[in-house]
Design a protein around this motif. Structure first.
Motif, short mmCIF file in Angstrom:
data_model
loop_
_atom_site.label_atom_id
_atom_site.label_comp_id
_atom_site.label_asym_id
_atom_site.label_seq_id
_atom_site.Cartn_x
_atom_site.Cartn_y
_atom_site.Cartn_z
N TYR A 108 0.82 -1.21 0.00
CA TYR A 108 0.00 0.00 0.00
C TYR A 108 0.85 1.26 0.00
CZ TYR A 108 -3.53 3.41 1.48
OH TYR A 108 -4.36 4.50 1.55
N GLY A 109 1.97 1.22 0.75
CA GLY A 109 2.79 2.42 0.88
C GLY A 109 4.11 2.37 0.14
N GLY A 110 4.39 1.26 -0.54
CA GLY A 110 5.66 1.12 -1.25
C GLY A 110 6.02 -0.34 -1.40
N SER A 111 7.27 -0.61 -1.71
CA SER A 111 7.72 -1.99 -1.91
C SER A 111 7.86 -2.71 -0.58
CB SER A 111 9.07 -2.00 -2.65
OG SER A 111 8.93 -1.50 -3.95
N VAL A 112 7.21 -3.87 -0.49
CA VAL A 112 7.29 -4.72 0.69
C VAL A 112 8.35 -5.78 0.41
CG1 VAL A 112 6.07 -6.40 2.12
CG2 VAL A 112 4.89 -4.33 1.33
N ILE A 113 9.44 -5.75 1.15
CA ILE A 113 10.55 -6.68 0.95
C ILE A 113 10.44 -7.83 1.95
CG2 ILE A 113 13.06 -6.95 0.96
CD1 ILE A 113 13.26 -4.05 0.07
N VAL A 114 10.50 -9.05 1.43
CA VAL A 114 10.30 -10.24 2.26
C VAL A 114 11.42 -11.24 2.00
CG1 VAL A 114 8.66 -12.03 2.95
CG2 VAL A 114 7.81 -9.90 1.95
N VAL A 115 11.91 -11.85 3.06
CA VAL A 115 12.87 -12.95 2.96
C VAL A 115 12.09 -14.24 3.24
CG1 VAL A 115 14.85 -14.06 4.05
CG2 VAL A 115 14.90 -11.61 3.54
N VAL A 116 12.24 -15.22 2.34
CA VAL A 116 11.44 -16.45 2.42
C VAL A 116 12.35 -17.67 2.46
CG1 VAL A 116 9.56 -17.77 1.36
CG2 VAL A 116 9.70 -15.29 0.98
N ILE A 127 9.11 -16.69 7.10
CA ILE A 127 9.37 -15.45 6.37
C ILE A 127 9.83 -14.39 7.38
CG2 ILE A 127 7.57 -16.03 4.70
CD1 ILE A 127 5.93 -13.65 5.85
N SER A 128 10.54 -13.40 6.88
CA SER A 128 10.97 -12.28 7.73
C SER A 128 11.05 -11.02 6.89
CB SER A 128 12.31 -12.57 8.39
OG SER A 128 13.33 -12.70 7.42
N PHE A 129 11.16 -9.90 7.57
CA PHE A 129 11.21 -8.61 6.90
C PHE A 129 12.52 -7.92 7.26
CE2 PHE A 129 6.83 -9.74 7.82
CZ PHE A 129 6.24 -9.66 6.56
N PRO A 130 13.47 -7.86 6.31
CA PRO A 130 14.78 -7.29 6.60
C PRO A 130 14.80 -5.76 6.66
CG PRO A 130 14.65 -7.88 4.30
CD PRO A 130 13.37 -8.37 4.94
N GLU A 131 13.72 -5.14 6.24
CA GLU A 131 13.64 -3.68 6.26
C GLU A 131 12.30 -3.26 6.85
OE1 GLU A 131 14.38 -2.01 2.42
OE2 GLU A 131 16.10 -3.30 2.03
N GLU A 135 4.35 0.52 5.31
CA GLU A 135 2.90 0.37 5.37
C GLU A 135 2.31 1.14 6.54
OE1 GLU A 135 1.61 -2.10 2.47
OE2 GLU A 135 3.23 -0.64 2.35
N THR A 136 1.01 1.27 6.56
CA THR A 136 0.31 2.06 7.56
C THR A 136 0.39 1.43 8.94
OG1 THR A 136 -1.25 2.74 5.84
CG2 THR A 136 -1.89 3.18 8.14
N ALA A 137 0.77 2.23 9.94
CA ALA A 137 0.82 1.74 11.32
C ALA A 137 -0.57 1.29 11.76
CB ALA A 137 1.33 2.85 12.24
N GLY A 138 -0.63 0.14 12.42
CA GLY A 138 -1.92 -0.38 12.90
C GLY A 138 -2.68 -1.16 11.85
N LEU A 139 -2.19 -1.11 10.60
CA LEU A 139 -2.84 -1.87 9.51
C LEU A 139 -1.78 -2.75 8.84
CD1 LEU A 139 -5.21 0.89 8.06
CD2 LEU A 139 -5.86 -1.09 9.44
N GLY A 140 -1.18 -2.24 7.76
CA GLY A 140 -0.18 -3.02 7.05
C GLY A 140 1.02 -3.40 7.89
N GLN A 141 1.35 -2.56 8.88
CA GLN A 141 2.49 -2.87 9.75
C GLN A 141 2.26 -4.15 10.55
OE1 GLN A 141 5.51 -1.63 10.42
NE2 GLN A 141 5.51 0.08 8.99
N LYS A 142 1.02 -4.58 10.64
CA LYS A 142 0.71 -5.81 11.37
C LYS A 142 1.27 -7.06 10.69
CE LYS A 142 -3.45 -4.40 13.89
NZ LYS A 142 -4.89 -4.68 14.14
N ALA A 143 1.78 -6.89 9.48
CA ALA A 143 2.41 -8.02 8.78
C ALA A 143 3.62 -8.52 9.56
CB ALA A 143 2.81 -7.62 7.37
N THR A 144 4.22 -7.64 10.36
CA THR A 144 5.41 -8.02 11.13
C THR A 144 5.06 -8.70 12.45
OG1 THR A 144 5.53 -5.84 12.20
CG2 THR A 144 6.73 -6.12 10.12
N GLU A 145 3.77 -8.87 12.72
CA GLU A 145 3.34 -9.55 13.94
C GLU A 145 3.21 -11.05 13.70
OE1 GLU A 145 -0.23 -7.65 15.31
OE2 GLU A 145 0.75 -5.69 15.58
N PRO A 146 3.58 -11.86 14.71
CA PRO A 146 3.52 -13.33 14.55
C PRO A 146 2.17 -13.86 14.07
CG PRO A 146 4.70 -12.75 16.55
CD PRO A 146 4.12 -11.47 16.02
#
Length: 202
Positions: A108-116, A127-131, A135-146
């Protein structure tokens, strides 16, 4: 006299500019090396998170990655997700234990970089997020939650995103209000497994 004064001022200004340029260049060189070291440490940490190993070999499948990037099929199959790098995870004897693919897709806010992490059975090990996610706090940022990213472990290829919960074996529960981010991550995971299947284990 005015001409001499002008030339003197010009020479002083040129000297100041030269010295400033040298100082900036030196500072950039030191900063660039530090940034590289920080990025490498972050990358290795992301590798270990998805697939611990004694060695991470980034050379064996470099040509396969270049071929896949040139073919364009993986991006076309997975919503434009692109491959960035690939490493073979190896144990102490040098035997391959799996593969780690780094990729990105438009969020939504730019390129989402994922290590798989992908094993030889084409199962995602994690999967993990090296950067930082753009994304929007409280929404897309939740991708980093277990609750979100742990869904991928043990899943196979061609995953899809499901809204509203109750995801099946080949589905991922979307983050509420952040379907675009959820899809970007899933597209990148699918690109990684497709690459391993078609360009490494073929």
């Amino acid at each position: 006299m005015k001409k001499d004064s002008f030339m003197k001022d010009a020479l002083v200004l040129a000297l100041i500019t030269l010295i400033s340029g040298c100082c900036l260049g030196g500072a950039y060189g030191l900063t660039k090396q530090k940034i590289y070291e920080i990025n490498m440490a972050s990358t290795i940490a992301s590798y270990k998170q998805v697939m611990p190993a004694e060695e991470y070999d980034d050379e064996t499948y470099a040509d396969a990655l270049t071929t896949a990037q040139s073919d364009g099929k993986i991006a076309a199959d997975n919503g434009g997700a692109s491959l960035i790098s690939v490493v073979a995870a190896k144990d102490a004897s040098g035997a391959e234990t799996g593969y780690i693919v780094k990729g990105s897709a438009a969020g939504y806010g730019g390129s989402v970089i994922v290590v798989v992490g992908v094993d030889a059975d084409l199962k995602v090990t994690g999967i993990s997020f090296p950067e930082t996610l753009p994304e929007t706090a409280g929404l897309g940022q939740k991708a980093t939650e277990p609750a979100f990213y742990e869904q991928f472990a043990g899943k196979g290829t061609k995953l899809s995103v499901k809204k509203g919960g109750g995801a099946g074996e080949d589905e991922i529960d979307a983050i509420s209000g952040a379907t675009i981010t959820s899809t970007a991550v899933t597209n990148t995971v699918n690109a990684a497994t497709e690459f391993v299947q078609d360009y490494i284990l073929k």
